[in-house]
Enzyme design. Structure first.
Site, PDB file in Angstrom:
ATOM      1  N   HIS A  75      -0.392   2.688  -7.862  1.00 45.17           N
ATOM      2  CA  HIS A  75       0.914   2.768  -7.599  1.00 45.17           C
ATOM      3  C   HIS A  75       2.009   2.517  -8.644  1.00 45.17           C
ATOM      4  O   HIS A  75       1.795   1.918  -9.611  1.00 45.17           O
ATOM      5  CB  HIS A  75       1.362   1.950  -6.163  1.00 45.17           C
ATOM      6  CG  HIS A  75       0.426   2.305  -5.025  1.00 45.17           C
ATOM      7  ND1 HIS A  75       0.628   1.533  -3.914  1.00 45.17           N
ATOM      8  CD2 HIS A  75      -0.560   3.176  -4.817  1.00 45.17           C
ATOM      9  CE1 HIS A  75      -0.127   2.081  -2.826  1.00 45.17           C
ATOM     10  NE2 HIS A  75      -0.751   3.095  -3.688  1.00 45.17           N
ATOM     11  N   GLU A 113       4.838   0.878  -8.808  1.00 45.80           N
ATOM     12  CA  GLU A 113       5.075  -0.656  -8.686  1.00 45.80           C
ATOM     13  C   GLU A 113       4.063  -1.241  -9.571  1.00 45.80           C
ATOM     14  O   GLU A 113       4.405  -2.073 -10.552  1.00 45.80           O
ATOM     15  CB  GLU A 113       5.145  -1.190  -7.452  1.00 45.80           C
ATOM     16  CG  GLU A 113       6.218  -0.495  -6.533  1.00 45.80           C
ATOM     17  CD  GLU A 113       5.360   0.096  -5.593  1.00 45.80           C
ATOM     18  OE1 GLU A 113       5.627   0.183  -4.267  1.00 45.80           O
ATOM     19  OE2 GLU A 113       4.728   1.241  -6.022  1.00 45.80           O
ATOM     20  N   CYS A 151       3.732  -0.692  -0.637  1.00 42.91           N
ATOM     21  CA  CYS A 151       2.720  -1.212   0.465  1.00 42.91           C
ATOM     22  C   CYS A 151       2.372  -2.953   0.178  1.00 42.91           C
ATOM     23  O   CYS A 151       3.083  -3.402  -0.761  1.00 42.91           O
ATOM     24  CB  CYS A 151       1.307  -0.178  -0.016  1.00 42.91           C
ATOM     25  SG  CYS A 151       0.547  -0.951  -1.473  1.00 42.91           S
ATOM     26  N   CYS A 159       1.253  -3.733  -3.411  1.00 38.82           N
ATOM     27  CA  CYS A 159       2.164  -4.051  -4.263  1.00 38.82           C
ATOM     28  C   CYS A 159       3.279  -5.111  -3.969  1.00 38.82           C
ATOM     29  O   CYS A 159       3.561  -5.829  -5.050  1.00 38.82           O
ATOM     30  CB  CYS A 159       3.088  -2.682  -4.371  1.00 38.82           C
ATOM     31  SG  CYS A 159       1.915  -1.348  -5.135  1.00 38.82           S
TER      32      CYS A 159
END
Length: 134
Positions: free
Chosen positions: A65, A67, A93, A96
């Site tokens: 992801h 992040e 999410c 993260c």
């Protein structure tokens, strides 16, 4: 809302365009003392082919992801994310969110909702300021 929030979220959206993912392109910036100290977008790990989805359009399990990419990138640099703000085009999410907490990021600004809210819930539980902006 801080003066530069909308500019940084726009920059994260521009950065998201670097993603090879077809389902959703997400961009992230880590900002500290009004300096961008890291950036990231969702995609495969270094050295892997730039294909995020399988033949059925399902995201491959090893796709990182935005992040996570920004946090690991700052870890490789001489910078510290302690006390920083993370700007991300989609709500984090839960995986993260855990990284954000451990990285010492104190504030998260996001634009789009994620289908689950457990990441935002965990950030708020950890005392991290979370703001949604359009």
């Amino acid at each position: 809302m801080e003066k530069f929030d909308s500019s940084y979220i726009e920059m994260a959206a521009i950065w998201a365009r670097n993603s090879y993912c077809r389902r959703r392109q997400v961009g992230a910036l880590i900002v500290k003392d009004r300096m961008i100290i890291s950036d990231g977008y969702n995609g495969t790990p270094s050295g892997f082919e730039n294909v995020c989805e399988d033949e059925n359009g399902i995201t491959k399990p090893y796709v990182l992801h935005a992040e996570a990419n920004a946090i690991t990138k700052v870890a490789k640099s001489g910078n510290s994310s302690a006390g920083a703000t993370l700007y991300v085009t989609a709500a984090p999410c839960i995986e993260c969110a855990k990284l954000i907490i451990q990285a010492g990021i104190r504030r998260v600004v996001y634009r789009d909702e994620y289908r689950l809210t457990d990441g935002i819930d965990l950030l708020e539980r950890a005392g991290i300021a979370v703001e949604k902006i359009d």
